[in-house]
Design an enzyme around this catalytic site. Structure first.
Site, PDB file in Angstrom:
ATOM      1  N   GLN A   7      25.397 -31.613  35.381  1.00  0.00           N
ATOM      2  CA  GLN A   7      25.261 -30.859  36.758  1.00  0.00           C
ATOM      3  C   GLN A   7      23.855 -30.171  36.802  1.00  0.00           C
ATOM      4  O   GLN A   7      23.744 -29.331  36.108  1.00  0.00           O
ATOM      5  CB  GLN A   7      26.436 -29.801  37.005  1.00  0.00           C
ATOM      6  CG  GLN A   7      26.637 -29.355  38.284  1.00  0.00           C
ATOM      7  CD  GLN A   7      27.377 -28.092  38.377  1.00  0.00           C
ATOM      8  OE1 GLN A   7      27.748 -27.530  37.234  1.00  0.00           O
ATOM      9  NE2 GLN A   7      27.764 -27.683  39.692  1.00  0.00           N
ATOM     10  N   ARG A  44      25.521 -13.100  31.218  1.00  0.00           N
ATOM     11  CA  ARG A  44      25.868 -11.671  30.579  1.00  0.00           C
ATOM     12  C   ARG A  44      26.055 -12.086  29.278  1.00  0.00           C
ATOM     13  O   ARG A  44      26.371 -10.863  28.561  1.00  0.00           O
ATOM     14  CB  ARG A  44      27.176 -11.315  31.526  1.00  0.00           C
ATOM     15  CG  ARG A  44      26.848 -10.915  32.544  1.00  0.00           C
ATOM     16  CD  ARG A  44      28.121 -10.093  33.373  1.00  0.00           C
ATOM     17  NE  ARG A  44      28.982 -10.988  33.716  1.00  0.00           N
ATOM     18  CZ  ARG A  44      30.450 -10.674  33.743  1.00  0.00           C
ATOM     19  NH1 ARG A  44      30.698  -9.402  33.389  1.00  0.00           N
ATOM     20  NH2 ARG A  44      31.339 -11.480  34.187  1.00  0.00           N
ATOM     21  N   LYS A 103      26.935 -20.488  26.983  1.00  0.00           N
ATOM     22  CA  LYS A 103      27.979 -19.712  26.769  1.00  0.00           C
ATOM     23  C   LYS A 103      29.042 -20.714  25.809  1.00  0.00           C
ATOM     24  O   LYS A 103      29.818 -19.934  24.854  1.00  0.00           O
ATOM     25  CB  LYS A 103      28.603 -19.160  28.061  1.00  0.00           C
ATOM     26  CG  LYS A 103      29.808 -18.326  27.617  1.00  0.00           C
ATOM     27  CD  LYS A 103      30.351 -17.527  28.806  1.00  0.00           C
ATOM     28  CE  LYS A 103      30.702 -18.170  30.072  1.00  0.00           C
ATOM     29  NZ  LYS A 103      31.209 -17.433  31.312  1.00  0.00           N
ATOM     30  N   ASN A 125      22.516 -29.728  -9.676  1.00  0.00           N
ATOM     31  CA  ASN A 125      22.482 -31.057  -8.774  1.00  0.00           C
ATOM     32  C   ASN A 125      21.356 -31.478  -7.954  1.00  0.00           C
ATOM     33  O   ASN A 125      21.127 -32.619  -7.412  1.00  0.00           O
ATOM     34  CB  ASN A 125      23.809 -30.943  -8.025  1.00  0.00           C
ATOM     35  CG  ASN A 125      23.769 -29.653  -6.929  1.00  0.00           C
ATOM     36  OD1 ASN A 125      23.140 -28.586  -7.234  1.00  0.00           O
ATOM     37  ND2 ASN A 125      24.327 -29.891  -5.977  1.00  0.00           N
ATOM     38  N   THR A 153      31.946 -24.431  41.499  1.00  0.00           N
ATOM     39  CA  THR A 153      33.102 -25.277  40.565  1.00  0.00           C
ATOM     40  C   THR A 153      33.433 -26.451  41.252  1.00  0.00           C
ATOM     41  O   THR A 153      33.656 -27.470  40.432  1.00  0.00           O
ATOM     42  CB  THR A 153      34.053 -24.075  40.260  1.00  0.00           C
ATOM     43  OG1 THR A 153      34.584 -23.575  41.522  1.00  0.00           O
ATOM     44  CG2 THR A 153      33.936 -23.205  39.483  1.00  0.00           C
ATOM     45  N   GLY A 159      35.316 -24.147  30.217  1.00  0.00           N
ATOM     46  CA  GLY A 159      34.759 -24.295  28.807  1.00  0.00           C
ATOM     47  C   GLY A 159      34.889 -22.936  28.342  1.00  0.00           C
ATOM     48  O   GLY A 159      34.642 -22.701  27.290  1.00  0.00           O
ATOM     49  N   GLY A 214      27.725 -23.821  33.077  1.00  0.00           N
ATOM     50  CA  GLY A 214      27.267 -22.200  33.340  1.00  0.00           C
ATOM     51  C   GLY A 214      26.390 -21.866  32.163  1.00  0.00           C
ATOM     52  O   GLY A 214      26.418 -22.279  31.162  1.00  0.00           O
ATOM     53  N   ALA A 251      31.551 -26.657  32.149  1.00  0.00           N
ATOM     54  CA  ALA A 251      30.821 -26.070  30.924  1.00  0.00           C
ATOM     55  C   ALA A 251      29.418 -26.330  31.279  1.00  0.00           C
ATOM     56  O   ALA A 251      28.571 -26.251  30.364  1.00  0.00           O
ATOM     57  CB  ALA A 251      31.009 -26.764  29.695  1.00  0.00           C
TER      58      ALA A 251
HETATM   59  C1  UD1 Z   1      36.443 -18.711  38.777  1.00  0.00           C
HETATM   60  C2  UD1 Z   1      37.596 -18.922  40.090  1.00  0.00           C
HETATM   61  C3  UD1 Z   1      38.210 -17.667  40.347  1.00  0.00           C
HETATM   62  C4  UD1 Z   1      39.038 -17.474  38.877  1.00  0.00           C
HETATM   63  C5  UD1 Z   1      38.190 -17.274  37.749  1.00  0.00           C
HETATM   64  C6  UD1 Z   1      39.100 -17.374  36.498  1.00  0.00           C
HETATM   65  C7  UD1 Z   1      36.018 -20.285  41.666  1.00  0.00           C
HETATM   66  C8  UD1 Z   1      35.148 -20.348  43.020  1.00  0.00           C
HETATM   67  N1  UD1 Z   1      36.814 -19.123  41.310  1.00  0.00           N
HETATM   68  O1  UD1 Z   1      35.613 -17.706  39.129  1.00  0.00           O
HETATM   69  O2  UD1 Z   1      39.273 -17.857  41.359  1.00  0.00           O
HETATM   70  O3  UD1 Z   1      39.663 -16.468  39.244  1.00  0.00           O
HETATM   71  O4  UD1 Z   1      37.108 -18.541  37.885  1.00  0.00           O
HETATM   72  O5  UD1 Z   1      38.443 -16.971  35.415  1.00  0.00           O
HETATM   73  O6  UD1 Z   1      36.377 -21.443  40.931  1.00  0.00           O
HETATM   74  N2  UD1 Z   1      30.775 -23.836  36.173  1.00  0.00           N
HETATM   75  C9  UD1 Z   1      30.208 -24.848  36.253  1.00  0.00           C
HETATM   76  N3  UD1 Z   1      29.198 -25.289  37.300  1.00  0.00           N
HETATM   77  C10 UD1 Z   1      29.132 -24.455  38.473  1.00  0.00           C
HETATM   78  C11 UD1 Z   1      29.664 -23.129  38.136  1.00  0.00           C
HETATM   79  C12 UD1 Z   1      30.714 -22.974  37.331  1.00  0.00           C
HETATM   80  O7  UD1 Z   1      30.391 -25.818  35.462  1.00  0.00           O
HETATM   81  O8  UD1 Z   1      28.396 -24.716  39.183  1.00  0.00           O
HETATM   82  C13 UD1 Z   1      31.415 -23.346  35.184  1.00  0.00           C
HETATM   83  C14 UD1 Z   1      31.085 -22.401  34.348  1.00  0.00           C
HETATM   84  O9  UD1 Z   1      30.383 -22.501  33.202  1.00  0.00           O
HETATM   85  C15 UD1 Z   1      32.678 -21.666  33.901  1.00  0.00           C
HETATM   86  C16 UD1 Z   1      33.501 -22.142  35.001  1.00  0.00           C
HETATM   87  O10 UD1 Z   1      33.021 -23.158  35.596  1.00  0.00           O
HETATM   88  O11 UD1 Z   1      33.034 -22.246  32.750  1.00  0.00           O
HETATM   89  C17 UD1 Z   1      33.900 -20.812  36.134  1.00  0.00           C
HETATM   90  O12 UD1 Z   1      32.753 -20.533  36.699  1.00  0.00           O
HETATM   91  P1  UD1 Z   1      32.471 -18.843  36.968  1.00  0.00           P
HETATM   92  O13 UD1 Z   1      31.296 -18.804  37.838  1.00  0.00           O
HETATM   93  O14 UD1 Z   1      32.747 -18.040  35.816  1.00  0.00           O
HETATM   94  O15 UD1 Z   1      33.764 -18.506  38.141  1.00  0.00           O
HETATM   95  P2  UD1 Z   1      34.560 -17.501  38.518  1.00  0.00           P
HETATM   96  O16 UD1 Z   1      33.350 -16.790  39.218  1.00  0.00           O
HETATM   97  O17 UD1 Z   1      34.680 -16.688  37.271  1.00  0.00           O
HETATM   98 CA    CA Z   2      34.212 -16.728  34.886  1.00  0.00          CA
END
Ligand code: UD1
Ligand code: CA
Length: 448
Positions: free
Chosen positions: A75, A15, A22, A368, A81, A104, A11, A9
């Site tokens: 983080q 957008r 978010k 009240n 991720t 999240g 990020g 959670a």
């Molecule tokens: C990710 C997956 C993708 C999958 C998709 C599904 C990876 C590399 N890719 O892509 O395969 O199809 O989700 O929705 O995992 N987050 C952190 N710290 C970070 C980066 C992300 O906490 O450094 C959190 C974000 O807040 C979010 C989640 O991890 O809740 C997913 O990150 P996001 O950047 O949205 O991944 P996608 O590019 O959508």
């Molecule tokens: Ca995503």
């Protein structure tokens, strides 16, 4: 076997175009993060670790409000991720059993689906939740060979052949907790995004001769929220499911498409919910109660046989016992209404207790709030509060007591007494006639 839950959670959710992180945007009255936590909580995890980053303090507060035993790690930089999962390592020191990684911003994963992933761990070291995408878009693609998941390739890094794959990564991953931490520590960032991808742990596991597999779920469960439009879509999806479940559970919804539920709404069998009723968080409606049209309810309990509305507002701490009747344009906050109390019309009851079978007349108000403090109003059983009574709290109305219509009650009323606190009526014969004759004459003189 113990279970650890890791929820990503950190990020920002660029957008969403928002100051709020978010995962704190709400669907069904609860932050997205809380939806993910609730799904995970059904597995009775031994540890829940939330990885926060953007607006970490707000995320921490929301996490602890939902589960005060959860651990929040920060983080500092969002490097991907895998990097996010690695931040949970100190919080998972000494943990054993399986870990499940949830996002999240993905609120609708079912607890049953997570249980199926844990079950699949009997066959595979790493289990990934996949789905067949209508439109695979920019999802990570699952590269399989028979039953075996070989690797996950991110859209940015995928070849045209790989992009043609429709089996996609939901993001949910399950593995032995210590293996997961070992694998994420080995992930590099030599890819199109320059990020540490959690998805790379599949290929790393395979390279070590470990098996990886896929559990499938319906695409609806994997719906993620990245934009306000998707947030609205998630709300619509939640409500559609909640309405269908209520009907299935034996609740009558006169106009289902106009009723809005919260994540934690509980409505008993044979309850009747009229059109345009909105449930905020924390509402329980017992079997056989009726909520009529246009009511707004939150943080309240409505017992069997009670009727509420139309046009009533029940706020936090409203407790309605059996057979209570609350009618139109009534607001109730932090007040307990014992069995059979009637509050028919145009009334505010706040910080109060009303004994059983008491009747509250139209236009009654508990005064009240003195501008700084809130005060309590105590009304006994079988009392009769006359219409338009102002109850200036703190004040106590005795059992079986009565207040005269239009009274401003500032002192306690003993049991069985009548309190009258208003001016005596005065009659001035002929006054009205003379008064208007004089005004009309004045108007005619001006017109000349
Ligand atoms: C990710 C997956 C993708 C999958 C998709 C599904 C990876 C590399 N890719 O892509 O395969 O199809 O989700 O929705 O995992 N987050 C952190 N710290 C970070 C980066 C992300 O906490 O450094 C959190 C974000 O807040 C979010 C989640 O991890 O809740 C997913 O990150 P996001 O950047 O949205 O991944 P996608 O590019 O959508
Ligand atoms: Ca995503």
């Amino acid at each position: 076997m113990p279970i650890s839950l890791i929820i990503l959670a950190a990020g920002q959710g660029t957008r969403m175009n928002s100051d709020l992180p978010k995962v704190l945007h709400k669907v069904a009255g609860a932050p997205l993060l809380v939806h993910a936590m609730a799904a995970g909580a059904a597995l009775a995890p031994d540890r829940t670790v939330v990885v926060a980053g953007h607006e970490a303090e707000q995320v921490r507060a929301a996490t602890l409000a939902q589960d005060e035993t959860a651990l929040v790690v920060v983080q500092e930089e969002q490097l991907g991720t895998a990097h996010a999962v690695a931040q949970a390592a100190p919080a998972l020191a000494g943990a054993s059993g399986d870990a499940i990684v949830l996002y999240g911003d993905t609120p609708f994963i079912h607890a049953d689906t997570l249980a199926a992933m844990i079950a699949a761990r009997a066959r595979h070291a790493v289990v990934v939740l996949g789905f067949q995408a209508q439109d695979p878009g920019r999802y990570g693609r699952l590269v399989t060979q028979g039953e075996m998941l070989e690797r996950i390739v991110e859209f940015k890094d995928a070849s045209p052949e790989e992009r043609a794959i429709t089996l996609c990564n939901s993001g949910v991953i399950c593995a032995d907790v210590q293996l997961l931490l070992t694998l994420v520590a080995a992930v590099g960032n030599a890819n199109a995004a320059g990020e540490y991808y959690l998805t790379d742990i599949v290929a790393l596991a395979r390279a070590r001769g470990l098996s990886a597999g896929v559990v499938l779920c319906p695409e609806a469960e994997t719906m993620g929220v990245n934009t306000r439009a998707q947030l609205a879509g998630a709300e619509a999806a939640f409500q559609a499911r909640a309405r269908a479940e209520a009907l299935e559970n034996g609740v009558t919804l006169t106009a289902p498409e106009t009723v809005f539920f919260a994540l934690d709404t509980v409505v008993g069998r044979d309850a009747i919910i009229g059109p345009h009723v909105v449930f905020g968080p924390g509402v329980t409606v017992e079997s056989g109660a009726e909520i009529r049209a246009y009511c707004h309810l939150e943080g309240c309990h409505i017992s069997r046989g009670a009727t509420v509305g139309p046009f009533a507002r029940l706020r936090t701490g409203a407790e309605l016992a059996e057979d209570v009747h609350v009618g139109n344009f009534v607001e109730i906050k932090n007040a307990i209404l014992d069995e059979g109390v009637k509050v028919g019309h145009l009334t505010y009851l706040g910080d109060a207790h009303v004994g059983e079978h008491t009747n509250i007349g139209a236009g009654t108000i508990t005064c009240n709030y003195d501008g700084v403090f809130k005060h309590h109003t105590e009304i006994g059983a079988n009392a009769f509060i006359g219409s338009d009574t102002m109850l200036v709290a703190p004040v106590r109305i005795g059992t079986g007591a009565m207040t005269a219509t239009g009274s401003v009650i500032t002192r306690d009323v003993p049991d069985d007494a009548l309190a009258i606190a208003r001016e005596q009526q005065v009659i001035k014969p002929g006054f009205s006639r003379k008064f208007f004759d004089r005004l009309k004459a004045a108007k005619a003189a001006k017109g000349r």
